[in-house]
Design a protein around this motif. Sequence first.
Motif, PDB file in Angstrom:
ATOM      1  N   ARG A  89       0.830  -1.032  -0.248  1.00 45.55           N
ATOM      2  CA  ARG A  89       0.067  -0.601   0.082  1.00 45.55           C
ATOM      3  C   ARG A  89       0.850   1.429  -0.397  1.00 45.55           C
ATOM      4  O   ARG A  89       0.094   2.084   0.392  1.00 45.55           O
ATOM      5  N   MET A  90       1.992   1.354  -0.262  1.00 44.54           N
ATOM      6  CA  MET A  90       3.021   2.320  -0.566  1.00 44.54           C
ATOM      7  C   MET A  90       3.357   2.350  -1.290  1.00 44.54           C
ATOM      8  O   MET A  90       3.781   4.185  -2.297  1.00 44.54           O
ATOM      9  N   LEU A  91       3.346   1.121  -2.103  1.00 51.51           N
ATOM     10  CA  LEU A  91       3.425   1.667  -4.230  1.00 51.51           C
ATOM     11  C   LEU A  91       2.518   1.358  -4.964  1.00 51.51           C
ATOM     12  O   LEU A  91       1.573  -0.037  -4.017  1.00 51.51           O
ATOM     13  N   PRO A  92       2.419   1.178  -6.759  1.00 52.57           N
ATOM     14  CA  PRO A  92       1.538   0.296  -7.445  1.00 52.57           C
ATOM     15  C   PRO A  92       1.991  -0.550  -7.198  1.00 52.57           C
ATOM     16  O   PRO A  92       2.107  -1.513  -7.771  1.00 52.57           O
ATOM     17  N   ARG A  93      -0.143  -0.843  -6.814  1.00 53.65           N
ATOM     18  CA  ARG A  93      -0.134  -2.808  -7.057  1.00 53.65           C
ATOM     19  C   ARG A  93       0.350  -3.187  -7.955  1.00 53.65           C
ATOM     20  O   ARG A  93       0.639  -4.324  -8.217  1.00 53.65           O
ATOM     21  N   TRP A  94       0.496  -2.573  -8.786  1.00 54.71           N
ATOM     22  CA  TRP A  94      -0.074  -3.115 -10.832  1.00 54.71           C
ATOM     23  C   TRP A  94       1.477  -3.599 -11.252  1.00 54.71           C
ATOM     24  O   TRP A  94       1.938  -4.443 -11.603  1.00 54.71           O
TER      25      TRP A  94
END
Length: 230
Positions: free
Chosen positions: A160-165
């Motif tokens: 939840r800190m970086l883009p999941r995709w």
Amino acid sequence: MNSHLVIRWIRAGLWTLPVAWIVTAWSTLDPQPDQAKDPEAWARFVSSDPYQASHLFGSTAGTILALFGVFALGCYLANSRSGRLALAAMVAAVAGTALLLVPAVISTFATPAIGKVYLAGNRDVMQLEFPASMTGAFLLGLLLACAGNVMLGIAVWRSRMLPRWAGLLWVAGVVVFYILGAVLGQATTGSSLPTQAAGALLIAVAGAWIAWSASRQTRAAPGLVATASA
């Protein structure tokens, strides 16, 4: 230690990820001829300057840069929701990548020498066999590097800190590069397959996405990455 200095170093380390995988993709673009079927062509290929340049600046340098990048990513995610997974993944990926430096160095420096000796008329040099321990180190390195990098992608997805995709793209690239590229290549042609370059480029894109997102976040909120300061 100054926390802002640590953050800058982590941010710089994350940008080594796309660089590492771009040069790795470059090093796999030109597969070497089959050593058993055409030893003459193989010897000329591995003794050429372009071969050594691609392995020195692609395989070896790319592996070293990947180590820096994985360390940085593990540190960046250490205090996220997936911190424990990220640190375990970092250890596995670093250990595997370090083991893969062994065949990278041999390919860069020993293989060209073997090719030159063969072209000089010593045909028996093709009977040279490396110890089984080197094969074991290579296989263990592949296993740890693949598993560790898959875990890193999952850690990115869950952080939840970086883009999941970006995490999903990282995992896809790892599977294509290691399993459909390196492992399948060794099992079939004994050389690199186009899937290795494709997988490396996928990881490079994911790495650039991760680094760009992390850079934006740390500039907007410098305290996002908690660090210990002396």
